[in-house]
Scaffold this motif. Sequence first.
Motif, mmCIF file in Angstrom:
data_model
loop_
_atom_site.group_PDB
_atom_site.id
_atom_site.type_symbol
_atom_site.label_atom_id
_atom_site.label_comp_id
_atom_site.label_asym_id
_atom_site.label_seq_id
_atom_site.Cartn_x
_atom_site.Cartn_y
_atom_site.Cartn_z
ATOM 1 N N UNK A 1 -31.335 -13.054 151.150
ATOM 2 C CA UNK A 1 -32.378 -13.011 150.147
ATOM 3 C C UNK A 1 -32.715 -11.815 149.375
ATOM 4 N N UNK A 2 -32.540 -11.523 148.378
ATOM 5 C CA UNK A 2 -32.896 -10.273 147.732
ATOM 6 C C UNK A 2 -34.408 -9.918 147.873
ATOM 7 N N UNK A 3 -35.145 -10.955 147.746
ATOM 8 C CA UNK A 3 -36.678 -10.696 147.704
ATOM 9 C C UNK A 3 -37.195 -10.769 149.149
ATOM 10 N N UNK A 4 -36.410 -10.978 150.082
ATOM 11 C CA UNK A 4 -37.029 -11.112 151.462
ATOM 12 C C UNK A 4 -37.719 -9.874 151.881
ATOM 13 N N UNK A 5 -36.976 -8.796 151.556
ATOM 14 C CA UNK A 5 -37.774 -7.417 151.715
ATOM 15 C C UNK A 5 -37.976 -6.485 150.421
ATOM 16 N N UNK A 6 -39.056 -6.669 149.967
ATOM 17 C CA UNK A 6 -39.349 -5.875 148.566
ATOM 18 C C UNK A 6 -38.619 -4.417 148.623
ATOM 19 N N UNK A 7 -38.717 -3.867 149.764
ATOM 20 C CA UNK A 7 -38.393 -2.383 149.763
ATOM 21 C C UNK A 7 -36.965 -2.222 149.665
ATOM 22 N N UNK A 8 -36.257 -3.181 149.797
ATOM 23 C CA UNK A 8 -34.667 -3.256 149.771
ATOM 24 C C UNK A 8 -34.375 -3.303 148.306
ATOM 25 N N UNK A 9 -35.270 -3.542 147.433
ATOM 26 C CA UNK A 9 -34.767 -3.677 145.964
ATOM 27 C C UNK A 9 -34.187 -2.682 145.297
ATOM 28 N N UNK A 10 -34.309 -1.469 145.731
ATOM 29 C CA UNK A 10 -33.678 -0.182 145.122
ATOM 30 C C UNK A 10 -32.384 -0.445 145.636
ATOM 31 N N UNK A 11 -31.751 -0.822 146.927
ATOM 32 C CA UNK A 11 -30.354 -0.766 147.390
ATOM 33 C C UNK A 11 -29.970 -1.977 146.559
ATOM 34 N N UNK A 12 -30.503 -3.120 146.364
ATOM 35 C CA UNK A 12 -29.971 -4.224 145.458
ATOM 36 C C UNK A 12 -29.647 -3.544 144.107
ATOM 37 N N UNK A 13 -30.350 -2.874 143.448
ATOM 38 C CA UNK A 13 -29.846 -2.516 142.088
ATOM 39 C C UNK A 13 -28.831 -1.382 142.310
ATOM 40 N N UNK A 14 -28.757 -0.771 143.297
ATOM 41 C CA UNK A 14 -27.515 0.152 143.376
ATOM 42 C C UNK A 14 -26.427 -0.813 143.508
ATOM 43 N N UNK A 15 -26.291 -1.842 144.055
ATOM 44 C CA UNK A 15 -25.067 -2.680 144.211
ATOM 45 C C UNK A 15 -24.787 -3.738 142.732
ATOM 46 N N UNK A 16 -26.090 -3.717 142.206
ATOM 47 C CA UNK A 16 -25.769 -4.835 141.000
ATOM 48 C C UNK A 16 -26.346 -3.870 139.943
ATOM 49 N N UNK A 17 -25.328 -3.470 139.118
ATOM 50 C CA UNK A 17 -25.707 -2.772 137.997
ATOM 51 C C UNK A 17 -25.886 -3.522 136.720
ATOM 52 N N UNK A 18 -27.161 -3.322 135.740
ATOM 53 C CA UNK A 18 -27.384 -4.162 134.689
ATOM 54 C C UNK A 18 -27.449 -2.964 133.466
ATOM 55 N N UNK A 19 -26.768 -3.486 132.460
ATOM 56 C CA UNK A 19 -26.878 -2.765 131.367
ATOM 57 C C UNK A 19 -27.286 -3.680 130.255
ATOM 58 N N UNK A 20 -28.751 -3.329 129.965
ATOM 59 C CA UNK A 20 -29.355 -4.152 128.980
ATOM 60 C C UNK A 20 -28.697 -3.970 127.352
ATOM 61 N N UNK A 21 -29.215 -5.291 126.532
ATOM 62 C CA UNK A 21 -28.626 -4.987 125.205
ATOM 63 C C UNK A 21 -29.091 -3.792 124.583
#
Length: 285
Positions: free
Chosen positions: A70-90
Motif C-alpha cells: 500500500x503506497x499510503x502505508x508509510x507516507x515517508x515513502x511517497x517520494x520513492x513511489x513518485x520515483x517509480x511512477x512518473x506522471x506528466x500532467x496535461x
Amino acid sequence: MSIQINHLTHIYNPGTTFEKVALDDVTLEIKKGEFIGLIGHTGSGKSTLIQHLNGTISPTSGEILLDGENIHKDKTKLRDVRRHIGLAFQYPEYQLFEMTVYKDVAFGPTNLKLAPKQIHENVVQALETVGISEEIYQKSPFELSGGQKRRVAIAGVLAMNPEVLILDEPTAGLDPRGRDEILEAIRQLHEKRGITVILVSHSMEDIAKLVDRIVVMHHGKAAMQGTPKEIFSHVEELEQMGLAAPQVSYVFAELKKRGYDVPTDIYTVEEAKKVLYELIKQVKV
C-alpha cells in the motif's frame, strides 16, 4: 512493477454542498509492461484516478498497491513511489522553468540526490528517447516549438527512470507534426524500454493505434475494460457515455451498409488501408 487498485473512492469536499464523488469503488489491475489507454468523458474521473497512482492525492477509501504494498502505508515513502511512477500532467511544458533544456531535465534526478555522473546519463538517455538532439541541450526551453517543449517536459519525467509512465493528454494543443512526434516517441519508449505506460486521451484514433488494453471511465467508475477491438465493438454504449469509436470504424460501417463485403472491426488507418486496397483491386477486376 504491477499496480493493484482496490475499491478506490475519492470524494471532493465531503460533507459540504460542493461534495462530489469523483471515483466510486474503482478496482483495476495494471500489469508490468502494459500499455493502457484511459478514456472517458470530461468529469468521468480520469484525472483524479491517475493522480492517485503516484500518491499526488490520497483516497477517501480503498487502497493502491505497488507490487503488493500500500503506497499510503508509510507516507515517508511517497517520494520513492513518485520515483517509480512518473506522471506528466496535461500541458507539462507550462512547468518548464530552468535556463536550459539540459538543466530542466536534470532537475528531477538532481532532487533525487543522484551522483552527477548518473544524472548526466539519465538526462542524455531521456532526451535521446524523446528525440531531442544534443545541439538543443543548452538552448532555453522557451525557444522551442510546442512539440519540442512537450518532449522536453516528458524527458524530465523519464530522467527519473520511472517504471511506470502516466501521460495526461500528451498531444493536447499540438499541431499534426508535433502530435505525430510525441506519439512516435511514446510508442518507441514502450517498445524499447518495456516500461508500463498509461495514456489518457480523448483521441480514439491514438488509443486504438497504440494501446494493449483500454479502461473506460464513466461517472467515477471503471465502466468497461478490454482490448481496443473489444471496447470499440460497443459503439452504442460508448456513445451513451459521450464517447465514440475511431472515425475510420464509422466509414467501414457505412461501407457495409452499402453492400460492400468489409469487416466492421477496423479501428486504425493502417488496418483500413490494407482492407481498402484489397477492395479497390476487386472492384477494378
